[in-house]
Design a protein around this motif. Sequence first.
Motif, short mmCIF file in Angstrom:
data_model
loop_
_atom_site.label_atom_id
_atom_site.label_comp_id
_atom_site.label_asym_id
_atom_site.label_seq_id
_atom_site.Cartn_x
_atom_site.Cartn_y
_atom_site.Cartn_z
N TYR A 95 0.87 -1.17 0.00
CA TYR A 95 0.00 0.00 0.00
C TYR A 95 0.90 1.22 0.00
O TYR A 95 1.89 1.27 0.73
N GLY A 96 0.56 2.20 -0.84
CA GLY A 96 1.39 3.38 -0.90
C GLY A 96 0.76 4.48 -1.72
O GLY A 96 -0.45 4.48 -1.98
N THR A 97 1.59 5.41 -2.16
CA THR A 97 1.17 6.59 -2.90
C THR A 97 1.86 6.62 -4.25
O THR A 97 3.06 6.34 -4.34
N TRP A 101 3.90 8.05 -6.99
CA TRP A 101 4.92 9.07 -6.92
C TRP A 101 5.29 9.59 -8.31
O TRP A 101 5.61 10.74 -8.49
N VAL A 142 5.69 3.71 -6.92
CA VAL A 142 4.87 3.79 -5.71
C VAL A 142 5.79 4.01 -4.52
O VAL A 142 6.83 3.35 -4.39
N ARG A 143 5.40 4.91 -3.65
CA ARG A 143 6.15 5.21 -2.42
C ARG A 143 5.39 4.63 -1.25
O ARG A 143 4.18 4.81 -1.13
N GLY A 144 6.10 3.94 -0.36
CA GLY A 144 5.48 3.37 0.83
C GLY A 144 4.83 4.44 1.68
O GLY A 144 5.22 5.61 1.64
N THR A 145 3.83 4.04 2.45
CA THR A 145 3.03 5.01 3.21
C THR A 145 3.86 5.87 4.16
O THR A 145 3.51 7.01 4.41
#
Length: 102
Positions: A70-72, A74, A83-86
């Motif tokens: 799960y992440g954002t 980027w 994807v960047r970790g939360t």
Amino acid sequence: MSRTVGEHTADPCPRCFVHAVRPGEPTAVGGCDVVGYLCDRCAHAWTRPVEDDLDVYDIVRVDLTDATLYGTVWQMDADRVLVRGTSGEWLRWVERWRVIVY
């Protein structure tokens, strides 16, 4: 809604509602990119569209073969997403078809 099973995410089969970890396969249906799934219990097959309206900073779930992350979002390329970790502890490029807006 999905539930977490260890490091994997189990989504229910739309027909028999059994939760199981199911790897998806990228494919095309009617000219649209989709991810196909198959239920091991009832042999039901279904698809979901590949996310084509991703934006930077969207919160996403990434279904990998060995884990669910799960992440954002980027950064984005045509066929992959960074994807960047939360908590910012990792950055990982993944194929776009593995990403689901959460």
